[in-house]
Design a protein around this motif. Sequence first.
Motif, mmCIF file in Angstrom:
data_model
loop_
_atom_site.group_PDB
_atom_site.id
_atom_site.type_symbol
_atom_site.label_atom_id
_atom_site.label_comp_id
_atom_site.label_asym_id
_atom_site.label_seq_id
_atom_site.Cartn_x
_atom_site.Cartn_y
_atom_site.Cartn_z
ATOM 1 N N HIS A 271 39.912 34.693 40.089
ATOM 2 C CA HIS A 271 40.593 35.783 39.405
ATOM 3 C C HIS A 271 39.650 36.960 39.132
ATOM 4 N N VAL A 272 38.423 36.670 38.746
ATOM 5 C CA VAL A 272 37.477 37.753 38.486
ATOM 6 C C VAL A 272 37.178 38.518 39.772
ATOM 7 N N THR A 273 37.093 37.825 40.886
ATOM 8 C CA THR A 273 36.885 38.509 42.166
ATOM 9 C C THR A 273 38.021 39.479 42.456
ATOM 10 N N GLY A 274 39.241 39.021 42.169
ATOM 11 C CA GLY A 274 40.383 39.917 42.354
ATOM 12 C C GLY A 274 40.304 41.144 41.462
ATOM 13 N N ILE A 275 39.849 40.949 40.222
ATOM 14 C CA ILE A 275 39.720 42.088 39.308
ATOM 15 C C ILE A 275 38.693 43.076 39.835
ATOM 16 N N VAL A 276 37.561 42.577 40.301
ATOM 17 C CA VAL A 276 36.508 43.461 40.806
ATOM 18 C C VAL A 276 36.991 44.239 42.022
ATOM 19 N N VAL A 277 37.677 43.546 42.938
ATOM 20 C CA VAL A 277 38.161 44.223 44.147
ATOM 21 C C VAL A 277 39.164 45.310 43.791
ATOM 22 N N GLN A 278 40.091 44.980 42.875
ATOM 23 C CA GLN A 278 41.097 45.971 42.498
ATOM 24 C C GLN A 278 40.464 47.153 41.749
ATOM 25 N N ALA A 279 39.504 46.887 40.880
ATOM 26 C CA ALA A 279 38.840 47.983 40.178
ATOM 27 C C ALA A 279 38.071 48.864 41.139
ATOM 28 N N ARG A 280 37.448 48.264 42.144
ATOM 29 C CA ARG A 280 36.691 49.053 43.125
ATOM 30 C C ARG A 280 37.633 49.927 43.958
ATOM 31 N N ALA A 281 38.766 49.325 44.328
ATOM 32 C CA ALA A 281 39.723 50.104 45.116
ATOM 33 C C ALA A 281 40.327 51.222 44.272
#
Length: 362
Positions: free
Chosen positions: A171-181
């Motif tokens: 889940h944290v990986t998903g948060i990081v990817v979405q924040a970066r995008a």
Amino acid sequence: MALLLLVGIEALALARRPTHTHLIVVASGIVVCLCAVPAARIPLTARARTAAVVSLSASAVLIAGQHAREVWGLGEGIALLVLLTAVVRRAPGRTAAVLGPMLGLACVLAPVRDIRPGLFTVVSVVLTVVVAAYSTILRRQDARRLRDLAAVRAAERLELARELHDLVAHHVTGIVVQARAARFTAPEGRQAGATLERIEASGSEALGAMRRLVRVLREDGVHPHPVAGLAEVCSLTEAFARTGPPVVLSVDKGLAQALPDDVAAAVYRIVREALTNVRKHAADATAVRIGLRPVPVGAELRIANDGGSPARLCEQARGGGFGLAGLTERAEAMGGRLSAGPAAEGGWELTAVLPLDGGATV
């Protein structure tokens, strides 16, 4: 009451020719028997210390002075053996090392008060040695069981932390990817860009910390494996039914979709342990029922079977194994609860309630 009654019978039997020595024996027997009675307000060590001092003092007075012509002291001897067993098994190590020999010496000296100790002294010595040895064995077994139980709980917490790491990392990986995008696609704005940048940095730091945790686990010889869930529960029950009794699995559809991954992993572990216990302790079971339904506080998992003899059920209820202890530790660590025992309609039943809000701390 039985020991006091025995002391009273001895006093009445010796009342035909009472002497001051008999009075000392009766008084010592009454005090020692009262000390053997369990009392919540009086600690075991205090009662055992009082009994040992009183008995040894009476023996010293009678042996050093005038021996009694006829001394039974059966009630006092049995009470001393009861206290000896309790002290050697349950008292702290240093206390048991001091009080144990004192009580044992009191047991041996009790029959020596008689002017002709005879065979009763030999019997008392043998009983004291046997009781002390047996109590020591029980103490070691209790200590070993506590160590094994602590190891099971530690292993269960390690397994739980490993599974939560895999799930949280996803889940944290998903948060990081979405924040970066979002930082690159959001409209121009320093405040929004800075906020997203801080979210990305915090997520990256969390991922790094969890990767370091996994590295430590691997260095300790613990290798992560894929986390099982409800899909694996279905496969598990089907495999069990092929070689054992049929399994009826009932899962609420809405709950199956809303069940968090960590709770699904806990459900899998509980079902696996429960089916293992059915195979070990309830080989005569004709059916196993597994139900997972929503409750106000989370999800309730209920597993029941109609097998198992009363003797085996009682043995399992006393905590013969460590599997249920580990699962109880897992449920409590997640903020839930787990209970197991003989069902009212017969057989064995296990019930676990696990929260779904993720608010529990581990």
